[in-house]
Design a protein around this motif. Structure first.
Motif, short mmCIF file in Angstrom:
data_model
loop_
_atom_site.label_atom_id
_atom_site.label_comp_id
_atom_site.label_asym_id
_atom_site.label_seq_id
_atom_site.Cartn_x
_atom_site.Cartn_y
_atom_site.Cartn_z
N ASP A 96 0.83 -1.21 0.00
CA ASP A 96 0.00 0.00 0.00
C ASP A 96 0.86 1.26 0.00
O ASP A 96 0.59 2.22 -0.73
N ARG A 97 1.92 1.25 0.83
CA ARG A 97 2.81 2.42 0.89
C ARG A 97 3.50 2.65 -0.45
O ARG A 97 3.57 3.78 -0.94
N GLU A 98 4.02 1.57 -1.04
CA GLU A 98 4.72 1.70 -2.30
C GLU A 98 3.78 2.09 -3.44
O GLU A 98 4.15 2.85 -4.33
N ARG A 99 2.58 1.57 -3.41
CA ARG A 99 1.59 1.94 -4.42
C ARG A 99 1.36 3.43 -4.40
O ARG A 99 1.37 4.10 -5.45
N GLU A 100 1.14 4.01 -3.21
CA GLU A 100 0.88 5.44 -3.11
C GLU A 100 2.11 6.25 -3.49
O GLU A 100 1.99 7.29 -4.15
N ARG A 101 3.28 5.79 -3.11
CA ARG A 101 4.52 6.50 -3.45
C ARG A 101 4.73 6.54 -4.96
O ARG A 101 5.07 7.57 -5.53
N GLN A 102 4.50 5.41 -5.61
CA GLN A 102 4.70 5.35 -7.05
C GLN A 102 3.61 6.12 -7.80
O GLN A 102 3.88 6.72 -8.85
N LEU A 103 2.39 6.12 -7.29
CA LEU A 103 1.33 6.91 -7.93
C LEU A 103 1.64 8.41 -7.84
O LEU A 103 1.32 9.17 -8.76
N THR A 104 2.24 8.82 -6.73
CA THR A 104 2.66 10.22 -6.60
C THR A 104 3.70 10.57 -7.65
O THR A 104 3.64 11.64 -8.28
N GLU A 105 4.66 9.67 -7.87
CA GLU A 105 5.69 9.90 -8.88
C GLU A 105 5.08 9.89 -10.29
O GLU A 105 5.47 10.68 -11.16
N ARG A 109 5.24 12.93 -13.06
CA ARG A 109 5.75 12.77 -14.41
C ARG A 109 4.71 13.12 -15.46
O ARG A 109 5.02 13.73 -16.48
N ARG A 110 3.46 12.74 -15.23
CA ARG A 110 2.41 13.08 -16.20
C ARG A 110 2.28 14.60 -16.31
O ARG A 110 2.13 15.14 -17.41
N ALA A 111 2.32 15.29 -15.18
CA ALA A 111 2.23 16.75 -15.21
C ALA A 111 3.44 17.34 -15.93
O ALA A 111 3.32 18.30 -16.72
N LEU A 112 4.61 16.77 -15.69
CA LEU A 112 5.84 17.25 -16.31
C LEU A 112 5.82 17.04 -17.82
O LEU A 112 6.17 17.93 -18.60
N TYR A 113 5.39 15.86 -18.24
CA TYR A 113 5.43 15.51 -19.66
C TYR A 113 4.29 16.15 -20.45
O TYR A 113 4.48 16.56 -21.60
N LEU A 114 3.11 16.19 -19.87
CA LEU A 114 1.92 16.53 -20.66
C LEU A 114 1.26 17.84 -20.24
O LEU A 114 0.29 18.26 -20.87
#
Length: 216
Positions: A96-105, A109-114
């Motif tokens: 659960d912790r890793e899922r949320e951490r990776q979704l934040t990343e 990236r989506r905001a940065l790219y698009l």
């Protein structure tokens, strides 16, 4: 078969896909290495290009060992490598912790790219998921399952090179798989490219901006 660059692989892959007569296509790249491949496909097929953002969840103390992967979307998709989860005794709290951490990343990236551009429409269309190659298949499997939720009319996986055993396992996730070079001896995707240098964020942004293929 050996490719000069990811763009070279993309042009060859685009030639193969163009022969299939696919209609109403949207091309979905796995960043970052899949973007230059997918860009050539989107250009050849005159199709919109978007990203399907996947992040690996590494095993505790072994970040390169994929315990699973998470994909963004209206309903984020978590795909687990159950053998690794069991072998390392990974509990739900860690996942659960890793899922949320990776979704934040992924969101960063989506905001940065698009830059806030909306996702390309997938429902009812032919969705082609593109990467620069498939080794273990964990991230690609997560991507395919997430794209399937968006209800494409047809779901295609297209890659220049892949482990043939992994492709067999992925067959249930896609309606069609197009691979230029399935191989029994894939130690790493990079071994099939003369130039497999890392694609950085700036290159991804430039490719998406220059192509003008992302739907607005």
């Amino acid at each position: 078969m050996r490719f000069e660059t990811r763009s070279d692989a993309g042009r060859r892959l685009a030639d193969r896909l163009a022969e299939l007569g696919l209609t109403d296509v949207v091309v979905l790249a796995l960043p970052r290495g899949g973007v230059p491949v997918a860009l050539e496909v989107a250009r050849r097929l005159a199709a919109p290009l978007d990203l399907v953002m996947v992040r690996k969840i590494g095993a505790p103390g072994h970040e390169e060992l994929a315990a699973g992967a998470v994909v963004d979307g209206e309903q984020p998709e978590l795909v687990l490598n159950t053998d690794i989860v069991r072998a390392y005794g990974i509990d739900a709290a860690y996942l659960d912790r890793e899922r949320e951490r990776q979704l934040t990343e992924i969101a960063r990236r989506r905001a940065l790219y698009l830059h806030g551009r909306p996702r390309a429409a997938v429902a009812g269309r032919t969705a082609i998921v593109v990467d620069d190659g498939v080794a273990t298949g964990a991230t690609v499997r997560a991507a395919l399952q997430a794209v399937r939720r968006a209800q494409p009319r047809k779901l295609v996986l297209a890659v220049p090179v892949a482990d043939s055993k992994v492709l067999t396992r992925l067959a249930a996730e896609a309606d069609q798989i197009v691979c230029l070079h399935p191989t029994e001896s894939l130690r790493s995707v990079g071994q099939f490219y003369r130039d497999f240098s890392q694609v950085d964020d700036a290159e991804v942004i430039a490719m998406l901006a220059d192509a003008g293929l992302v739907e607005h």
